[in-house]
Design a protein around this motif. Structure first.
Motif, PDB file in Angstrom:
ATOM      1  N   THR A 197       0.846  -1.184   0.000  1.00  0.00           N
ATOM      2  CA  THR A 197       0.000   0.000   0.000  1.00  0.00           C
ATOM      3  C   THR A 197       0.883   1.235   0.000  1.00  0.00           C
ATOM      4  N   GLY A 199       0.480   5.934  -0.977  1.00  0.00           N
ATOM      5  CA  GLY A 199      -0.512   6.986  -1.012  1.00  0.00           C
ATOM      6  C   GLY A 199      -0.640   7.790  -2.282  1.00  0.00           C
ATOM      7  N   ASP A 217      -3.583   1.906  -3.574  1.00  0.00           N
ATOM      8  CA  ASP A 217      -3.518   3.305  -3.144  1.00  0.00           C
ATOM      9  C   ASP A 217      -4.478   3.478  -1.975  1.00  0.00           C
ATOM     10  N   TYR A 218      -3.924   3.644  -0.765  1.00  0.00           N
ATOM     11  CA  TYR A 218      -4.791   3.713   0.407  1.00  0.00           C
ATOM     12  C   TYR A 218      -5.586   5.016   0.494  1.00  0.00           C
ATOM     13  N   ARG A 219      -5.202   6.023  -0.281  1.00  0.00           N
ATOM     14  CA  ARG A 219      -6.007   7.251  -0.313  1.00  0.00           C
ATOM     15  C   ARG A 219      -7.254   7.026  -1.163  1.00  0.00           C
ATOM     16  N   GLU A 221      -8.454   3.993  -1.773  1.00  0.00           N
ATOM     17  CA  GLU A 221      -9.156   2.868  -1.138  1.00  0.00           C
ATOM     18  C   GLU A 221      -8.772   2.812   0.337  1.00  0.00           C
ATOM     19  N   PRO A 222      -9.386   3.674   1.158  1.00  0.00           N
ATOM     20  CA  PRO A 222      -8.996   3.749   2.570  1.00  0.00           C
ATOM     21  C   PRO A 222      -9.199   2.446   3.335  1.00  0.00           C
ATOM     22  N   TYR A 223     -10.161   1.629   2.910  1.00  0.00           N
ATOM     23  CA  TYR A 223     -10.329   0.309   3.510  1.00  0.00           C
ATOM     24  C   TYR A 223      -9.494  -0.678   2.685  1.00  0.00           C
ATOM     25  N   PHE A 224      -8.175  -0.485   2.763  1.00  0.00           N
ATOM     26  CA  PHE A 224      -7.283  -1.210   1.858  1.00  0.00           C
ATOM     27  C   PHE A 224      -7.324  -2.712   2.066  1.00  0.00           C
ATOM     28  N   ALA A 247      -3.228   3.952  12.914  1.00  0.00           N
ATOM     29  CA  ALA A 247      -4.073   4.242  11.755  1.00  0.00           C
ATOM     30  C   ALA A 247      -4.354   3.023  10.886  1.00  0.00           C
ATOM     31  N   THR A 248      -3.500   2.002  10.944  1.00  0.00           N
ATOM     32  CA  THR A 248      -3.631   0.880  10.001  1.00  0.00           C
ATOM     33  C   THR A 248      -3.690  -0.495  10.638  1.00  0.00           C
ATOM     34  N   LYS A 251      -6.793  -2.712  10.112  1.00  0.00           N
ATOM     35  CA  LYS A 251      -6.939  -3.107   8.715  1.00  0.00           C
ATOM     36  C   LYS A 251      -5.900  -4.160   8.339  1.00  0.00           C
TER      37      LYS A 251
END
Length: 344
Positions: A197, A199, A217-219, A221-224, A247-248, A251
């Motif tokens: 992942t 950004g 791209d975690y931006r 797809e924030p729910y990566f 933050a991660t 997930k």
């Protein structure tokens, strides 16, 4: 000599370059003329007072460095003046059962350069001879300063603690950092399929160039973790390399397959995280904590650095006088790889 030091706990205004006495090597120590020193997230944590083990200011920052032998202390062996060396920043007691088997990370007396005492953001540093590694001739001081700790940490996390095997699938979270960009390369060298992942598309291109098979791209797809599960046929990955923190981390757990592993080190987005315990228990996910690495591991990955199989990822190089700007770059979301100080 010149050194970049903090004078108090606070923002960038407490960090700057000043004159301090040049250290003298004690018995068994070597005085190293630092030529390059890499920045580390620990530098910011210490400056902001988020590293409780650090001594009170003033303090010279800097965990990572490379240079040349300047003076040998009494009884120091294995080196001659002028030898190029890179610093292993883990200082251990060298007497306990863990040290006797090269398990440095388990030594109860473990101290780290630039975290527990003055570090590498200086023209000189005195360290025990056992903490110096002969530099491979192919690599510059800048590459060595940027490379040793990043690859030591990634190797310790993936190979030693995570037991990554050829053919497994690994997720590297936040692959633009120094350690995580090293982890992409280490995982590929082991023979794993790598999902990473990052950004931005610009960073994604660089991560692919390092060997990642897929990039999320975690931006966008924030729910990566959901994207990762799709890429693995709904199963999840065998191993997650997690260095981001609060933050991660949840997930990352959700991105692991049933019976998978999450290997974690680093918490720059926060030391405390809320976890859904069922996501661990019901899916039998193993969470593995990591700290630093072991001296024996250096001999395992250093040949891969020496022959070019692993290549240190440099974001930028600053002069010692521009150390404040370098630390700002370290905190920038645009950074990809290591920020290094070149010390004249």
């Amino acid at each position: 000599m010149k050194a970049a030091r903090i004078t108090a706990i606070g923002g960038p205004e407490v960090f700057g370059v000043t004159d301090v006495p040049t250290p003298e090597p004690g018995p068994g120590e070597v005085l190293v003329r630092i030529r390059a020193a890499a920045l580390n997230r620990a530098d910011i944590n210490i400056r902001e007072g988020r590293f409780p083990e650090a001594p009170p200011p003033p303090m010279t920052l800097g965990v990572e460095g490379a240079g040349t032998v300047a003076v040998l202390g009494a009884g120091a062996t294995g080196f001659t003046v002028g030898d190029r060396v890179v610093i292993n920043p883990m200082l251990v007691c060298d007497a306990c059962e863990f040290c006797r088997t090269n398990r440095d990370s388990e030594c109860r007396g473990l101290r780290v350069v630039g975290e527990h005492f003055d570090g590498t953001f200086a023209q000189f540093i005195a360290l025990p001879a056992r903490n110096l590694i002969p530099s491979p001739s192919r690599l510059s001081d800048t590459e060595l300063a940027a490379g040793l700790v990043a690859y030591l940490t990634a190797w310790h996390m993936l190979k030693t603690r995570g037991a990554l095997a050829p053919g497994e699938t690994v997720l590297v979270v936040g692959a633009g950092s120094g350690v995580a960009s090293a982890a992409v390369q280490v995982a590929k060298a082991v023979g794993a399929r790598v999902i990473a992942t990052t950004g931005s598309e610009r960073k994604a291109e660089r991560v692919r160039a390092l060997g990642a098979d897929e990039v999320v791209d975690y931006r966008a797809e924030p729910y990566f973790h959901e994207a990762v599960r799709k890429l693995t046929g709904g199963n999840g990955v065998d191993l997650v390399h997690e260095t981001v923190g609060e933050a991660t981390v949840q997930k990352s757990v959700l991105a692991a397959r049933h019976g998978g592993r999450v290997v974690g080190m680093g918490s720059h987005t926060g030391r405390y995280a809320e976890l859904d315990l069922w996501s661990l228990y019901r899916r039998e996910v193993t969470f593995i904590g990591c700290h630093t690495g072991n001296r024996a591991e250096i001999a395992e990955f250093l040949p891969l650095l020496a022959d070019g199989s692993l290549t240190p990822v440099l974001d930028s190089v600053y002069s010692l006088e521009d150390a404040v700007a370098a630390q700002a770059r370290l905190a920038s979301s645009e950074r990809f790889g290591k920020v290094v100080l070149s010390i004249d």
